[in-house]
Write an enzyme that holds these catalytic residues in place. Structure first.
Site, PDB file in Angstrom:
ATOM      1  N   LYS A 149      -1.674   3.838 -11.427  1.00 28.29           N
ATOM      2  CA  LYS A 149      -3.112   3.667 -11.597  1.00 28.29           C
ATOM      3  C   LYS A 149      -3.819   4.814 -10.886  1.00 28.29           C
ATOM      4  O   LYS A 149      -3.455   5.189  -9.767  1.00 28.29           O
ATOM      5  CB  LYS A 149      -3.538   2.321 -10.990  1.00 28.29           C
ATOM      6  CG  LYS A 149      -5.036   2.080 -11.014  1.00 28.29           C
ATOM      7  CD  LYS A 149      -5.373   0.820 -10.232  1.00 28.29           C
ATOM      8  CE  LYS A 149      -6.882   0.700 -10.021  1.00 28.29           C
ATOM      9  NZ  LYS A 149      -7.247  -0.426  -9.144  1.00 28.29           N
ATOM     10  N   LEU A 150      -4.849   5.363 -11.515  1.00 31.44           N
ATOM     11  CA  LEU A 150      -5.416   6.627 -11.050  1.00 31.44           C
ATOM     12  C   LEU A 150      -5.920   6.557  -9.611  1.00 31.44           C
ATOM     13  O   LEU A 150      -5.785   7.519  -8.862  1.00 31.44           O
ATOM     14  CB  LEU A 150      -6.548   7.068 -11.983  1.00 31.44           C
ATOM     15  CG  LEU A 150      -6.920   8.547 -11.882  1.00 31.44           C
ATOM     16  CD1 LEU A 150      -5.735   9.435 -12.198  1.00 31.44           C
ATOM     17  CD2 LEU A 150      -8.079   8.866 -12.804  1.00 31.44           C
ATOM     18  N   SER A 151      -6.481   5.414  -9.214  1.00 34.44           N
ATOM     19  CA  SER A 151      -7.014   5.325  -7.853  1.00 34.44           C
ATOM     20  C   SER A 151      -5.918   5.440  -6.800  1.00 34.44           C
ATOM     21  O   SER A 151      -6.191   5.733  -5.641  1.00 34.44           O
ATOM     22  CB  SER A 151      -7.772   4.011  -7.667  1.00 34.44           C
ATOM     23  OG  SER A 151      -6.902   2.913  -7.806  1.00 34.44           O
ATOM     24  N   LYS A 152      -4.649   5.191  -7.197  1.00 33.34           N
ATOM     25  CA  LYS A 152      -3.539   5.288  -6.263  1.00 33.34           C
ATOM     26  C   LYS A 152      -2.691   6.527  -6.513  1.00 33.34           C
ATOM     27  O   LYS A 152      -1.644   6.709  -5.896  1.00 33.34           O
ATOM     28  CB  LYS A 152      -2.661   4.035  -6.379  1.00 33.34           C
ATOM     29  CG  LYS A 152      -3.397   2.749  -6.016  1.00 33.34           C
ATOM     30  CD  LYS A 152      -2.489   1.552  -6.126  1.00 33.34           C
ATOM     31  CE  LYS A 152      -3.245   0.283  -5.749  1.00 33.34           C
ATOM     32  NZ  LYS A 152      -2.390  -0.914  -5.857  1.00 33.34           N
ATOM     33  N   SER A 153      -3.149   7.395  -7.396  1.00 33.46           N
ATOM     34  CA  SER A 153      -2.367   8.554  -7.797  1.00 33.46           C
ATOM     35  C   SER A 153      -2.905   9.812  -7.131  1.00 33.46           C
ATOM     36  O   SER A 153      -4.090   9.929  -6.802  1.00 33.46           O
ATOM     37  CB  SER A 153      -2.442   8.719  -9.321  1.00 33.46           C
ATOM     38  OG  SER A 153      -1.946   9.971  -9.724  1.00 33.46           O
TER      39      SER A 153
END
Length: 307
Positions: free
Chosen positions: A234-238
């Site tokens: 997920k982008l927020s964790k990437s």
């Protein structure tokens, strides 16, 4: 709490975008914002913005203001004042007291270690000792399952008792839990349609149980595809979660539009934010939204397109 059915005359759809101030607006949050805005505009309804600033230790200084400035740059203007959850504690306290008085909520002294020893799901208190400041949990009746129709993903059935158990409404550190706050705010603001990312799909069953216990209207739901980084997260964790660039909004808006499964040709002639959003509003087809993650994304915030 105001009557959730008391909408202004003629309003049949009221949606919202509710970011947490844990970082700047990135491609994933822009997709969720644009998607919720498009659902509202297509229905001739209203669209609100709410800052979910309930967890100060995780907040990034200035992130909320930058998120709001970015939304403005992308032409996504709310139809009312921005609400901040940090100023709404009295509403949450009132709801909590109602739930405790009705037997739907209870104080819990269990620690994470206590719950880990029984598999991590709370069905009854197993605390080794009492805490000075206990948490408060929602009592999930044995066997509880919740079914609802998602406007993107179809029929959903969630086994809340078996997979979640009694969930937290107020944490032991005194902070309000997301599940309570979002239900109280959606009811108080008269939200009819919750359009958000698929990462929150598994929260919906818990929220519906809370809505029923509080006697407020259950909104319609639509869970949009997630945007992932090149690492598949997920982008927020990437590591790819660079913020979108408010100074160059068109590439990120086009990417969000495509991520919603929409025809890129609809926006082909747009040369301004206003023009692009007008085309998007006219050409939006909710039935085209997919369920698979969107990505990978490579440096969308610095002008590059998806790889």
């Amino acid at each position: 709490m105001s009557d959730p059915n008391d909408h202004p005359a003629g309003i049949v759809h009221r949606g919202r975008f509710a970011p947490s101030p844990t970082g700047d607006l990135h491609a994933g949050s822009l997709l969720a914002a644009l998607g919720s805005w498009l659902f509202a505009r297509r229905a001739g309804g209203e669209w609100l913005v709410r800052i979910e600033d309930l967890d100060p230790p995780r907040e990034v200084a200035g992130a909320a203001d930058r998120q709001l400035a970015a939304l403005q740059a992308f032409g996504l203007e709310p139809d009312g004042p921005v609400v901040r959850q940090s100023a709404r504690g009295a509403l949450y306290q009132d709801a909590l007291e109602r739930l405790m008085s009705s037997g739907h909520a209870f104080e819990c002294h269990c620690s994470r270690a206590d719950l880990a020893a029984i598999g991590g799901i709370h069905h009854q208190c197993v605390a080794a000792r009492r805490r000075a400041r206990p948490a408060v949990r929602f009592r999930v009746p044995a066997g509880s399952r919740v079914a609802f129709d998602d406007l993107v993903r179809g029929r959903q059935v969630q086994e809340v008792w078996a997979t979640v158990g009694d969930f937290v409404l107020r944490r032991a550190d005194g902070y309000w839990a997301y599940q309570l706050a979002v239900v109280v705010d959606d009811a108080d603001q008269g939200i009819t349609d919750v359009v958000r990312g698929a990462d929150l799909l598994d929260s919906t069953g818990r929220q519906i149980l809370l809505q029923r216990a509080l006697g407020v209207t259950v909104p319609r739901h639509a869970h949009l595809p997630l945007v992932t980084g090149a690492d598949g997260q997920k982008l927020s964790k990437s590591e790819a979660a660079w913020p979108v660039d408010p100074a160059d909004p068109l590439p990120a808006l086009r990417h969000a539009w495509a991520g919603l499964g929409q025809d890129p040709a609809v926006l082909a002639e747009a040369t301004s934010v206003g023009g692009l959003l007008a085309c998007a509003r006219a050409g939006f087809r909710p039935e085209s939204i997919g369920t698979r993650p969107v990505g990978p994304v490579v440096d969308i915030g610095r002008g590059a397109l998806p790889s």
